[in-house]
Motif scaffolding. Structure first.
Motif, mmCIF file in Angstrom:
data_model
loop_
_atom_site.group_PDB
_atom_site.id
_atom_site.type_symbol
_atom_site.label_atom_id
_atom_site.label_comp_id
_atom_site.label_asym_id
_atom_site.label_seq_id
_atom_site.Cartn_x
_atom_site.Cartn_y
_atom_site.Cartn_z
ATOM 1 N N TYR A 10 -31.640 12.401 16.704
ATOM 2 C CA TYR A 10 -32.161 11.671 15.551
ATOM 3 C C TYR A 10 -32.373 12.654 14.409
ATOM 4 O O TYR A 10 -32.335 13.885 14.606
ATOM 5 N N SER A 11 -32.605 12.120 13.222
ATOM 6 C CA SER A 11 -32.750 12.962 12.036
ATOM 7 C C SER A 11 -34.217 13.206 11.713
ATOM 8 O O SER A 11 -35.076 12.341 11.908
ATOM 9 N N VAL A 12 -34.475 14.409 11.202
ATOM 10 C CA VAL A 12 -35.785 14.802 10.685
ATOM 11 C C VAL A 12 -35.522 15.419 9.315
ATOM 12 O O VAL A 12 -34.733 16.361 9.207
ATOM 13 N N ALA A 13 -36.172 14.880 8.259
ATOM 14 C CA ALA A 13 -35.789 15.297 6.912
ATOM 15 C C ALA A 13 -36.959 15.207 5.948
ATOM 16 O O ALA A 13 -38.040 14.701 6.280
ATOM 17 N N HIS A 14 -36.731 15.721 4.728
ATOM 18 C CA HIS A 14 -37.636 15.587 3.575
ATOM 19 C C HIS A 14 -39.038 16.143 3.864
ATOM 20 O O HIS A 14 -40.014 15.399 3.901
#
Length: 849
Positions: free
Chosen positions: A289-293
């Motif tokens: 999954y993505s982890v961002a910002h």
């Protein structure tokens, strides 16, 4: 020839169908690989030759993914009319319509989605958004100055962040003329981090928002990679950096099971002179999954970020990780107050601690809007507040940052009028944010859904779950606020920014009181007969300046009723010819929050026997098993009107719960004999069920006037007013004031001791003492007649030469009053005594003048 061409035609058709199927398969693969540009090209080719539902659905989705709202609207408009259309397609169609400024049309499709998917709050939020569009467009319209920054490119530029003397931002601009690398999603170059100098012009106060920018340069070769590098955050001292990158580290790329390179947050420490140390992947990153910002709290101990990790509420949710012993702890979802079934991304924590973020799931103008929320307590967030236009538009607006003072900053938007797709804008605040809290005055609970009319905006706003609205007010202005809500009284307040600065905070509190419906009703009784009075005139006065109600004339049942206003006290007065007025005072609705019908019966004391005769009820007939009725069949008997045994009196009332008669003044069980002649013993009526003795003496002989006993007694052989007589005199004075038409006789009496001549003079002095007391206190002397009766009218058998106790003699030393005339019932034409114009004049001849 025909036999030869037919199989050729079918063979050609088969090859065409196979080609279409092959394109559909290839296009789907491109969709799965996030190559939306390639997919769009193929689906358009397919739809040129066939009307394929799957192609239409995926084409609409691809256009939505690359943020081409015009084409997405067109294709979703066709998709929603297909048999294969799903509820989500109606939602997306409404969203594209809203993005393109067609909220009136979008509302219909949002409603259809809500009807089909009532548990998905996105439709409900977006449906509300169209209703709040006017409010969001006006509440901050004159509060910000927005300027497009001159360093924007024709590509995407976004996520600005203050660093040293400028900004670090993300950009798709391609500054490498030799090697051009693009990503499939949009076909544009990969994102990289850039730095640009930003010099503020003028003083810090006046120059806020006025910048001169340098030439953008790549931020760092150690940070930028050949894939996406974007969305940066720095520690307060600039020594630590957190940024978003594709899953690529040390020259190695990793992907999830579907072959997609997810986003991760990386960290590095500064080594000085623009150098950064070894990159570290944060512990909650994942290949799946993505982890961002990333966004740091001002103290650096909390890291906020966006992620689509399992267990969230929607697409991308906001999370927070706490630094524990120098390490980042497990992430915690910010919860349903912040996160929706849509996307919450680009968090930012301002110097004042407010959490800003972008969302397409809360009530907004369309696309991504910028919101802020405050932490009420650990893990609990206030309802997010939309910043409104011009910060937000129908386009995507996101990645906001502020300066230390909170008066200037930057944001990104793809609004109309930009240089590229996403552009960076500077903004300058020109007004103070006013926070208005509307709450229940009694419970102090915030009121959600109250309407606040903001006069300076000429618009109304609705309070959120915390009972608040926010709007911006320019300096040195005053704005009137009016709050209204069902079941509450309107309430006003005033917001003033005079003598304030842009950095100040203005909070206004508006308490609201529950409105209630109040009435007063009762029955006017003849105090002598205890029967309801017909034809009595009932008037009402108030102490709160409200218009007076029209007088009420009672019917045969003696009933009256008035509507009352809240926060008022009333005086109710009933009058009738040949009766003293019946009055109820201090009938108040103050401090009452719920609707109530107040009960006040009025008792009129007759002045003459003629009055009692006048109110004798008409003949009635009693049907079998029912109440008495008059000749017209009207019910004239009911338990609360004619039941003399349990009727309230002027001095007492019957408590059904305890089966006890209570004193109205003391609220204790009635005990003893009262002025109306009724007698009680510890709350039990003496002679209950029988006719009561009345307070006035029933007239005898030719004089029909009632004589009322005043509890005024005198010391032996004295005529002065004793202190124990003052309460009675005050009552008489009030009676005269409330009945200004009557002339009364004050009759005083003595005991039988002493000579008759002496007692006559003594009683006259006693009567005149009472008249003098009343006259000195404003009662007209012309309405008072003093008469001494001496020892001629005793109340017992204590006459001459009869031994009596001192108490028995004391009872004869009394004063009474009765009505003997009225000021408005004298006919001047019938006055017997007239001035004689022919009187004989006897001259005084020896007088000097």
């Amino acid at each position: 020839m025909r036999n030869f061409l037919t199989p050729v035609f079918f063979l050609f058709f088969a090859f065409g169908a196979m080609a279409q199927a092959g394109k559909l398969k290839t296009a789907q693969q491109k969709m799965d690989n996030l190559d939306y540009i390639g997919a769009i090209e193929l689906y358009n080719q397919i739809l040129e030759k066939s009307d394929d539902a799957t192609a239409k659905i995926n084409l609409a989705e691809a256009y939505r993914k690359i943020n081409d709202t015009a084409n997405a609207e067109f294709w979703y408009g066709q998709v929603v009319r297909l048999p294969q259309a799903e509820p989500i397609h109606k939602l997306y169609y409404g969203m594209m319509l809203q993005r393109n400024g067609k909220c009136d049309v979008a509302r219909e499709w949002f409603q259809q989605f809500v009807d089909l998917s009532p548990d998905d709050v996105r439709g409900q939020q977006l449906l509300r958004a169209c209703d709040y569009e006017s409010e969001l467009m006006t509440k901050s319209v004159s509060s910000y100055e927005i300027t497009n920054c001159d360093f924007n490119s024709a590509s995407d530029d976004f996520s600005p962040f203050h660093y040293k003397n400028g900004l670090v931002f993300s950009s798709e601009r391609d500054t490498n003329p030799i090697i051009r690398r693009t990503h499939n999603w949009t076909g544009n170059p990969f994102l990289e981090l850039y730095y640009v100098d930003a010099k503020q012009q003028g003083s810090k106060e006046n120059g806020c928002g006025n910048y001169t920018f340098g030439r953008p340069e790549k931020f760092s070769n150690e940070i930028n990679s050949k894939f996406h590098d974007a969305s940066v955050a720095f520690s307060k001292n600039g020594e630590e950096i957190f940024f978003t990158r594709n899953n690529f580290l040390d020259g190695k790329k990793e992907a999830d099971d579907a072959g997609i390179m997810r986003l991760k947050i990386f960290y590095a420490r500064s080594e000085g002179e623009g150098k950064w140390g070894e990159l570290q992947s944060l512990p909650f990153n994942s290949n799946e999954y993505s982890v961002a910002h990333p966004a740091l709290s001002p103290d650096g101990n909390k890291l906020y970020f966006a992620s689509d990790m399992p267990g969230g509420f929607g697409g991308m949710d906001l999370y927070v990780s706490d630094k524990e012993s120098g390490r980042w702890g497990p992430p915690m979802n910010l919860g349903p107050e912040i996160n929706t079934e849509g996307h919450e991304i680009f968090p930012y924590v301002a110097p004042d601690g407010k959490l800003y973020f972008a969302s397409d799931g809360h009530v907004g103008l369309g696309g991504l809007d910028i919101y802020y929320s405050t932490s009420k307590e650990e893990g609990v967030w206030a309802t997010p507040e939309n910043l409104g236009y011009p910060i937000n538009t129908v386009s995507d607006d996101f990645s906001i940052v502020f300066d230390e003072e909170g008066t200037c900053g930057f944001l990104a938007s793809d609004r109309e009028g930009g240089v590229g797709h996403d552009d960076i804008y500077s903004f300058k605040k020109t007004a103070i944010t006013v926070e208005v809290l509307v709450y229940d005055e009694k419970t102090e609970a915030p009121l959600e859904g109250a309407t606040v009319y903001v006069a300076c905006l000429e618009d109304s706003m609705t309070t959120n779950a915390e009972g608040k609205i926010l709007f911006d007010l320019k300096l040195n202005e005053v704005c009137k606020l009016t709050a209204s809500m069902v079941d509450y009284l309107p309430a006003d307040a005033e917001a003033s920014t005079q003598n304030l600065n842009l950095t100040d905070k203005l909070e206004i509190k508006i308490p609201m009181r529950r409105s209630a419906m109040f009435e007063v009703e009762g029955v006017v009784f003849d105090a002598f007969t205890s029967l309801p009075m017909e034809g009595a005139t009932v008037t009402i006065e108030n102490d709160c300046g409200q218009p007076l109600a029209e007088p009420f004339t009672t019917s045969i049942n003696g009933r009256y009723a008035f509507k009352l206003d809240q926060d008022c006290c009333y005086k109710i007065k009933a009058t009738q010819l040949n009766y003293f007025a019946g009055i109820a005072e201090n009938v108040c609705t103050k401090d009452k929050d719920s609707s109530e019908v107040l009960k006040e019966n009025l008792y009129l004391q007759p002045t003459t026997m003629n009055a009692v005769t006048d109110v004798t009820p008409p003949k009635t007939k009693t049907p079998k098993g029912g109440n008495p009725t008059d000749q017209n069949g009207t019910d004239v008997k009911s338990p609360d009107i004619v039941d003399v045994d349990h009727q309230d009196t002027q001095y007492t009332y019957y408590d059904k719960a305890t089966d006890t008669w209570m004193d109205k003044d003391t609220r204790l069980p009635a005990d003893g004999k009262y002025p109306d002649g009724r007698e009680y013993k510890k709350g039990v009526a003496v002679g209950s069920g029988k006719t009561w003795d009345k307070s006035p003496k029933k007239p005898t002989g030719d004089n029909p006037e009632f004589a009322y006993l005043l509890h005024i007694y005198y010391d032996f052989d004295q005529a002065f007013i004793r202190n124990d007589a003052l309460p009675e005199l005050e009552k008489l004075k009030k009676l005269m004031e409330e009945n200004p038409q009557y002339i009364i006789e004050i009759g005083s009496h003595t005991d039988a001791r002493g000579s008759g001549h002496y007692n006559q003079r003594l009683s006259q002095r006693r009567a005149e003492a009472v008249v003098r007391w009343l006259s000195d206190r404003g009662v007209s002397r012309s309405r008072l007649v003093a008469r001494g009766y001496g020892e001629t009218v005793n109340v017992n058998d204590c006459v001459d030469n009869i031994p009596c106790t001192e108490r028995e003699h004391q009872m004869n030393r009394r004063t009474e009053f009765k009505v003997i005339g009225c000021t408005d019932c004298v006919d001047n034409a019938k006055i017997v005594s007239h001035q004689n114009p022919d009187v004989r004049v006897d001259e005084c001849k020896s007088c000097p003048f």
